[in-house]
Scaffold this motif. Structure first.
Motif, PDB file in Angstrom:
ATOM      1  N   ALA A 159       6.848  -8.225   7.064  1.00 33.21           N
ATOM      2  CA  ALA A 159       5.754  -7.289   6.787  1.00 33.21           C
ATOM      3  C   ALA A 159       6.001  -6.537   5.485  1.00 33.21           C
ATOM      4  N   ASP A 160       7.245  -6.125   5.268  1.00 35.81           N
ATOM      5  CA  ASP A 160       7.576  -5.415   4.031  1.00 35.81           C
ATOM      6  C   ASP A 160       7.392  -6.324   2.822  1.00 35.81           C
ATOM      7  N   PRO A 175       0.918  -6.663   9.775  1.00 37.07           N
ATOM      8  CA  PRO A 175      -0.431  -6.211   9.409  1.00 37.07           C
ATOM      9  C   PRO A 175      -1.052  -7.097   8.331  1.00 37.07           C
ATOM     10  N   GLY A 176      -2.292  -7.513   8.569  1.00 36.41           N
ATOM     11  CA  GLY A 176      -3.011  -8.300   7.577  1.00 36.41           C
ATOM     12  C   GLY A 176      -2.686  -9.771   7.574  1.00 36.41           C
ATOM     13  N   THR A 236       1.172  -7.630  -2.031  1.00 39.03           N
ATOM     14  CA  THR A 236      -0.248  -7.273  -2.196  1.00 39.03           C
ATOM     15  C   THR A 236      -0.445  -5.897  -2.824  1.00 39.03           C
ATOM     16  N   SER A 237       0.657  -5.110  -3.035  1.00 35.16           N
ATOM     17  CA  SER A 237       0.467  -3.784  -3.646  1.00 35.16           C
ATOM     18  C   SER A 237       0.219  -3.886  -5.148  1.00 35.16           C
ATOM     19  N   ARG A 280       3.612  -6.724   2.158  1.00 35.79           N
ATOM     20  CA  ARG A 280       3.046  -5.484   1.606  1.00 35.79           C
ATOM     21  C   ARG A 280       3.356  -5.372   0.122  1.00 35.79           C
ATOM     22  N   ARG A 281       4.595  -5.718  -0.243  1.00 40.28           N
ATOM     23  CA  ARG A 281       4.982  -5.636  -1.661  1.00 40.28           C
ATOM     24  C   ARG A 281       4.216  -6.659  -2.495  1.00 40.28           C
TER      25      ARG A 281
END
Length: 221
Positions: A211-212, A33-34, A218-219, A215-216
């Motif tokens: 993906a994980d 995603p993204g 960009t969080s 995500r980390r």
């Protein structure tokens, strides 16, 4: 060695093969995603030289490439090392697939040489498999290594214009048909090939880990 990486880049691929970059973008982008295709760039676009591939396995060579690119860019780097393993040749060309004819990356010469070597080999003995080791190297972390393969057989003459490397002579086992009528991977659409390929399998297995990671990154902290 450090290089200037374009803004927006999130992942670098250790390849100088334009066909492989396009293939890996197609595989990874829908699964992460993204991750826009333009956020995935190659070592070639950064003018990062390829390291000497002196490993004795697909995994060892993929790890060399991923680590070298990660150190040069300070970004997560993905590399694969893949090749064709022919049963009657004892697993060759194997890790030497890209330079089987003596010159790295000469797909046409590699394919001609292999067909010449198999000229007198009958249909039942033309079994082979594509193998891929995919590696994700992350700054400050341990690398992830995944290996997958795709079984098939080799035709006597090239068929198809798509793909690259040995694709024109490889018929996947899942697509085979009596009398040798199955499609080669060079006759398939990119989507059809990626759905079953050794590289597609390896990168789909790597995608959840990637993906994980993204995500980390960009969080909010």
């Amino acid at each position: 060695m450090s290089v200037v990486v374009p803004d927006g880049t999130r992942l670098v691929l250790a390849t100088h093969n334009a066909g492989k970059l396009a293939e890996l973008r197609q595989i990874l982008a829908p699964l992460v995603p993204g991750l826009a295709p333009e956020a995935v760039i190659s070592a070639a676009s950064l003018s990062v030289p390829e390291p000497v591939e002196d490993g004795l396995s697909f995994a060892a060579n993929a790890l060399l490439k991923a680590r070298a690119l990660m150190e040069a860019t300070d970004l997560p780097a993905v590399a694969d090392d893949s090749g064709l393993c022919v049963d009657v040749l004892g697993g060759a060309p194997g890790i030497f697939s890209a330079r089987w004819s003596g010159r790295h990356g000469d797909d046409a010469a590699n394919l001609r040489l292999l067909l010449d070597q198999l000229r007198d080999v009958d249909e039942p003995h033309r079994t082979a498999r594509f193998t891929c080791a995919a590696v994700l190297a992350v700054p400050g972390g341990e690398p992830t290594v995944i290996e997958r393969s795709m079984d098939g057989r080799l035709t006597h003459e090239p068929r198809g214009e798509a793909g690259f490397g040995y694709d024109p002579i490889f018929v996947p086992a899942s697509q085979d048909a009596p009398g040798g009528a199955g499609l080669t991977t060079a006759q398939m659409t990119p989507e059809e090939k990626n759905a079953i390929s050794h590289r597609g399998q390896a990168f789909r297995a790597l995608a959840p880990i990637l993906a994980d990671l993204l995500r980390r990154e960009t969080s909010p902290s």
